[in-house]
Design an enzyme around this catalytic site. Sequence first.
Site, PDB file in Angstrom:
ATOM      1  N   HIS A   1       0.834  -1.199   0.000  1.00 35.85           N
ATOM      2  CA  HIS A   1       0.000   0.000   0.000  1.00 35.85           C
ATOM      3  C   HIS A   1       0.868   1.247   0.000  1.00 35.85           C
ATOM      4  CE1 HIS A   1      -2.964   3.011   1.324  1.00 35.85           C
ATOM      5  NE2 HIS A   1      -3.853   2.192   0.781  1.00 35.85           N
TER       6      HIS A   1
ATOM      7  N   ASP B   1      -7.855  -4.034  -0.804  1.00 35.41           N
ATOM      8  CA  ASP B   1      -8.446  -4.308  -2.118  1.00 35.41           C
ATOM      9  C   ASP B   1      -8.438  -5.797  -2.424  1.00 35.41           C
ATOM     10  OD1 ASP B   1      -8.755  -1.547  -2.702  1.00 35.41           O
ATOM     11  OD2 ASP B   1      -6.601  -1.466  -3.054  1.00 35.41           O
TER      12      ASP B   1
HETATM   13  C1  MLT Z   1      -8.071   4.420  -0.042  1.00 36.58           C
HETATM   14  O1  MLT Z   1      -8.685   3.813   0.840  1.00 36.58           O
HETATM   15  O2  MLT Z   1      -8.424   5.520  -0.471  1.00 36.58           O
HETATM   16  C2  MLT Z   1      -6.936   3.735  -0.691  1.00 36.58           C
HETATM   17  O3  MLT Z   1      -6.346   2.816   0.164  1.00 36.58           O
HETATM   18  C3  MLT Z   1      -5.965   4.637  -1.368  1.00 36.58           C
HETATM   19  C4  MLT Z   1      -5.223   5.642  -0.538  1.00 36.58           C
HETATM   20  O4  MLT Z   1      -5.471   5.862   0.620  1.00 36.58           O
HETATM   21  O5  MLT Z   1      -4.323   6.260  -1.126  1.00 36.58           O
END
Ligand code: MLT
Length: 428
Positions: A307, A364
């Site tokens: 992430h 995800d």
């Molecule tokens: C989110 O929940 O928006 C995603 O994990 C993406 C992010 O935080 O950049």
Amino acid sequence: MSESAKLSFKGQDYEFPVITGTENESAIDIAKLRASSGLITLDPGYKNTGATKSAITFLDGEEGILRYRGYRIEDLAEKSTFLEVSYLLIYGELPTQAQYESFSKEITHHTLVHEDIKKILEGFPSNAHPMGVLSSMICALTAFYPDSLNPNRTEEEVNLSIIRLIAKMPTFAAWAYKNEMGHPVNYPDNALDYCSNFLKMMFALPAEKYDVDPVVASALDKLLILHADHEQNCSTSTVRIVGSSQASIYASISAGINALWGPLHGGANQSVIEMLEAIKADGGDAKKYLDKAKDKNDPFRLMGFGHRVYKNFDPRAKIIKKAADDVLEKLGVNDPVLDIAKELEQAALNDQYFIDRQLYPNVDFYSGIIYRALGIPTDMFTVMFALGRLPGWIAQWKEMRENGEPIGRPRQVYTGENERDYVSMNKR
Ligand code: MLT
């Protein structure tokens, strides 16, 4: 004593205040940088830039912490409902019983959408991606509620738009799916809770009886909570920046949906299942694909691992992994694609290469698995994400408005041609 940071440039010193947030994150306040030094900062992707001060969501990527309004995501996912969390994000406090009942009642009251919106829906070809359909219908609300275009609306008027958005979003999301399927749309059933109502609008067919499975509704509610906000991510920043021009809340949220659509953001959960299906079509050898992921010369990329901000683990993934295990067990799903997912997950969690690079399955990865197990088609996954992220977008839009933030207007370092003489067409 307040801290400051110094910058030396061409023999001149400049001093800037350092501001510190409630969780001790510090930032150099460079609001006067250009005016005092003529310099700007360059930060592609804004990875080092705090665009705002916000009191909504705190996340610590190193420690794997996520809190909404100070409450741990683990507690909220276990003890709250999605509507409670929506209230918390938008109004800053967990609702009392009376506040919760009145909020839920108001939302239920506004679930129906104007019949003419159906005509807009009918104009879309059935192969239209549901995210495009959803963002168009949300933007169309500006036409049905033109008062939303007035930037000087009262708090009460703004609140009505907020209620309408939360109330109608499941209707639009389910209708986007019905358009794709070529099925007649279902109207909301206000006797049901938020998620059950959505599931019924999505899956019920006029010719068949449909009962919402409580296991599915409860898993969905949890998923929505986990996705409800994530501070200044791409779509949220989009909502804030569009809103900063005083565009309508509906236009701002519609822009957020479009930002979420991309495979690098909300589209990632769809990409996970597409990757798993491709692995299955190629014989289902998870090990082969792990090796490909390790090979620098191979363009293959593992989707749903690692992430951008969480460096050790994604706290949402921990919760959702358990939910995924429960859902698969309770529903007794038997799906070779999900078997490949389990194999990949286990192999990556135990492989030093992936451990060293912090490539652990993220939110995800598991959300894609659950959505598939719940029978939600792949191209609806991002729509589900949007449904969950809506209260976060609204809360961030509202905060931006209440803070009186200026219009978002980044600068640039120009790298094009210097001034040159115009060349007429016959001489080019
Ligand atoms: C989110 O929940 O928006 C995603 O994990 C993406 C992010 O935080 O950049």
